[in-house]
Design an enzyme around this catalytic site. Structure first.
Site, mmCIF file in Angstrom:
data_model
loop_
_atom_site.group_PDB
_atom_site.id
_atom_site.type_symbol
_atom_site.label_atom_id
_atom_site.label_comp_id
_atom_site.label_asym_id
_atom_site.label_seq_id
_atom_site.Cartn_x
_atom_site.Cartn_y
_atom_site.Cartn_z
ATOM 1 N N HIS A 59 7.935 -5.981 -24.586
ATOM 2 C CA HIS A 59 7.408 -5.403 -25.821
ATOM 3 C C HIS A 59 8.551 -5.201 -26.807
ATOM 4 C CE1 HIS A 59 3.503 -3.662 -23.880
ATOM 5 N NE2 HIS A 59 3.791 -4.885 -23.446
ATOM 6 N N GLU A 61 9.387 -2.663 -28.644
ATOM 7 C CA GLU A 61 10.095 -1.391 -28.471
ATOM 8 C C GLU A 61 11.092 -1.491 -27.317
ATOM 9 O OE1 GLU A 61 5.695 -0.250 -29.363
ATOM 10 O OE2 GLU A 61 6.785 -1.899 -28.428
ATOM 11 N N CYS A 85 2.286 1.373 -26.927
ATOM 12 C CA CYS A 85 1.418 1.516 -25.758
ATOM 13 C C CYS A 85 1.991 2.634 -24.883
ATOM 14 C CB CYS A 85 1.358 0.209 -24.979
ATOM 15 S SG CYS A 85 2.932 -0.238 -24.209
ATOM 16 N N CYS A 88 5.544 1.822 -23.384
ATOM 17 C CA CYS A 88 6.636 1.980 -24.344
ATOM 18 C C CYS A 88 6.827 3.439 -24.751
ATOM 19 C CB CYS A 88 6.402 1.106 -25.571
ATOM 20 S SG CYS A 88 6.539 -0.658 -25.187
#
Length: 162
Positions: A59, A61, A85, A88
């Protein structure tokens, strides 16, 4: 839109994912900037044939946090193009990031709830329409003379040709 928000959007454009392209920027309290975007670790597609995100996808992040290596991120601010999410969000809290500014909301709010429960400021970016509304509420309607005083002919400003 801030420079960091624009930088997050630039990072998102680097993603090869088809379902959702996400970019992230972490701004450290001393001014260091760490960047990331979502991508598959193996360089392949982010989604399988059924359109589901593969488990090997990093992801945005996570990528930005990894780019900081061992730097202490306590007090840093994260700008990301999509609401984090839960995976993260837990990483953001663990690394001590104090604020998250995101552009697009998500139907799943569990990640957002993790941030809020941990005392992390989580705030959606204002849309251009919201910014325009605030501007005109503050300044009132502008006529041609006022627009001219702001730097150009009204038609050029409205059409973004300056």
């Amino acid at each position: 839109m801030t420079d960091y928000q624009q930088l997050a959007e630039q990072q998102a454009r680097l993603s090869r994912c088809t379902r959702r392209r996400v970019g992230a920027v972490i701004v450290h309290p001393v001014g260091w900037v760490f960047l990331g975007y979502n991508r598959a670790l193996d360089g392949g597609p982010c989604e399988c044939e059924q359109g589901v995100t593969r488990s090997s996808v990093v992801h945005a992040e996570e990528a930005a946090i990894w780019s900081a290596h061992s730097v202490d991120l306590a007090g840093a601010v994260l700008y990301v193009t999509h609401q984090p999410c839960i995976r993260c969000a837990r990483l953001i809290v663990a690394r001590g990031i104090r604020a998250v500014h995101y552009r697009d909301p998500d139907d799943k709010t569990d990640g957002l709830q993790v941030l809020l429960d941990a005392g992390v400021l989580a705030k959606r970016w204002p849309t251009q329409q919201q910014l325009d509304r605030e501007f005109f509420a503050k300044h009132g309607a502008l006529g041609p003379r006022e627009l001219e005083a702001m730097g150009g002919h009204p038609n050029r400003i409205v059409r973004g040709m300056d």
